[in-house]
Motif scaffolding. Structure first.
Motif, PDB file in Angstrom:
ATOM      1  N   ASP A 107      -2.120  95.703 -76.162  1.00  0.00           N
ATOM      2  CA  ASP A 107      -2.594  96.218 -74.883  1.00  0.00           C
ATOM      3  C   ASP A 107      -3.263  95.152 -74.022  1.00  0.00           C
ATOM      4  OD1 ASP A 107      -3.328  98.217 -77.279  1.00  0.00           O
ATOM      5  OD2 ASP A 107      -2.445  99.339 -75.608  1.00  0.00           O
ATOM      6  N   GLU A 118      -3.229  91.486 -72.521  1.00  0.00           N
ATOM      7  CA  GLU A 118      -2.317  90.378 -72.221  1.00  0.00           C
ATOM      8  C   GLU A 118      -3.036  89.035 -72.305  1.00  0.00           C
ATOM      9  OE1 GLU A 118       0.482  88.924 -68.505  1.00  0.00           O
ATOM     10  OE2 GLU A 118      -0.057  91.021 -68.682  1.00  0.00           O
ATOM     11  N   GLU A 152      -2.351  94.517 -70.477  1.00  0.00           N
ATOM     12  CA  GLU A 152      -0.905  94.302 -70.418  1.00  0.00           C
ATOM     13  C   GLU A 152      -0.330  95.099 -69.246  1.00  0.00           C
ATOM     14  OE1 GLU A 152       2.779  93.360 -70.630  1.00  0.00           O
ATOM     15  OE2 GLU A 152       1.468  92.412 -72.109  1.00  0.00           O
ATOM     16  N   ARG A 153       0.436  94.453 -68.405  1.00  0.00           N
ATOM     17  CA  ARG A 153       0.929  95.051 -67.160  1.00  0.00           C
ATOM     18  C   ARG A 153       1.901  96.207 -67.367  1.00  0.00           C
ATOM     19  NH1 ARG A 153       0.557  91.297 -62.490  1.00  0.00           N
ATOM     20  NH2 ARG A 153      -0.724  89.572 -63.189  1.00  0.00           N
ATOM     21  N   ARG A 154       2.639  96.204 -68.443  1.00  0.00           N
ATOM     22  CA  ARG A 154       3.695  97.197 -68.638  1.00  0.00           C
ATOM     23  C   ARG A 154       3.224  98.477 -69.316  1.00  0.00           C
ATOM     24  NH1 ARG A 154       7.404  94.462 -72.320  1.00  0.00           N
ATOM     25  NH2 ARG A 154       5.500  93.512 -72.980  1.00  0.00           N
ATOM     26  N   ALA A 212       3.783 101.820 -67.346  1.00  0.00           N
ATOM     27  CA  ALA A 212       5.207 102.044 -67.090  1.00  0.00           C
ATOM     28  C   ALA A 212       5.880 102.527 -68.369  1.00  0.00           C
ATOM     29  CB  ALA A 212       5.867 100.767 -66.586  1.00  0.00           C
ATOM     30  N   LEU A 213       5.552 101.895 -69.496  1.00  0.00           N
ATOM     31  CA  LEU A 213       6.118 102.310 -70.783  1.00  0.00           C
ATOM     32  C   LEU A 213       5.673 103.714 -71.148  1.00  0.00           C
ATOM     33  CD1 LEU A 213       5.685  99.032 -72.866  1.00  0.00           C
ATOM     34  CD2 LEU A 213       7.819 100.008 -72.033  1.00  0.00           C
ATOM     35  N   GLU A 232       7.724 106.218 -69.240  1.00  0.00           N
ATOM     36  CA  GLU A 232       9.087 106.285 -69.760  1.00  0.00           C
ATOM     37  C   GLU A 232       9.143 107.079 -71.062  1.00  0.00           C
ATOM     38  OE1 GLU A 232      10.670 102.324 -70.137  1.00  0.00           O
ATOM     39  OE2 GLU A 232      10.179 101.857 -68.052  1.00  0.00           O
ATOM     40  N   ASP A 267      -0.860  97.795 -61.185  1.00  0.00           N
ATOM     41  CA  ASP A 267      -0.136  97.266 -62.335  1.00  0.00           C
ATOM     42  C   ASP A 267      -0.840  96.061 -62.950  1.00  0.00           C
ATOM     43  OD1 ASP A 267       0.330  95.385 -60.387  1.00  0.00           O
ATOM     44  OD2 ASP A 267       2.496  95.302 -60.667  1.00  0.00           O
ATOM     45  N   ASP A 268      -2.036  95.755 -62.467  1.00  0.00           N
ATOM     46  CA  ASP A 268      -2.785  94.610 -62.976  1.00  0.00           C
ATOM     47  C   ASP A 268      -4.262  94.998 -63.049  1.00  0.00           C
ATOM     48  OD1 ASP A 268      -3.616  92.094 -63.726  1.00  0.00           O
ATOM     49  OD2 ASP A 268      -3.470  91.234 -61.733  1.00  0.00           O
TER      50      ASP A 268
END
Length: 164
Positions: free
Chosen positions: A30, A32, A54-56, A59-60, A63, A126-127
């Protein structure tokens, strides 16, 4: 790097280095980026880290939730504007609790408190940059919050190693 000596629950003297705690944080998927900034504060028995989430992650998460809903045959809801600051705060709080428990088990020391303060969020959500504190002493949550806020304000003014 800062080091401190504690006497753990087994009555053994243990030397803990902030670099060891940094390694624990860096092992988390988690987080980065993690910078040890413990030498920038004067509070005894407290380590401080400048971290970037962690930027993603979110989004993950979206999904995975959509895949689960599709598998269950449920309609996937339209995006309602994405994630909220509160979602990020809850996420980092859960991460903080997990790390606190891991440190307690690693060093056999129950008097560990972890806390955080988010100090920068990008316009696209996202950051996320945050201060992470690990205290090896009995300390009031208000004092931890105060330390986190002071360090976060300093980092927000541009003293972060990776501030954008």
């Amino acid at each position: 790097m800062v080091a401190l000596d504690i006497v753990n629950e087994n009555r053994k003297s243990v030397k803990i280095r902030s670099s060891e705690i940094k390694n624990i944080l860096e092992m988390k998927e988690d987080i980065e980026i993690c910078q040890d900034i413990s030498d920038t504060i004067k509070e005894k028995d407290v380590f401080v880290f400048d971290c970037q989430l962690e930027r993603r992650i979110f989004a993950l998460k979206s999904e995975i939730e959509a895949m689960i809903m599709e598998t269950l045959g449920e309609a996937v809801p339209e995006e309602d504007g994405g994630i909220y600051f509160q979602d990020v705060s809850y996420y980092i709080k859960a991460l903080s609790d997990e790390i606190e428990e891991e440190i307690q088990e690693e060093y056999i020391f129950d008097n560990v408190r972890c806390h955080f303060s988010i100090y920068n969020v990008s316009q696209n959500f996202d950051d996320f940059k945050f201060v992470f504190i690990v205290a090896f002493k009995d300390i009031d949550i208000h004092k931890l919050n105060s330390i986190a806020d002071v360090v976060a304000n300093r980092l927000l003014r541009g003293k972060s190693k990776f501030y954008s």
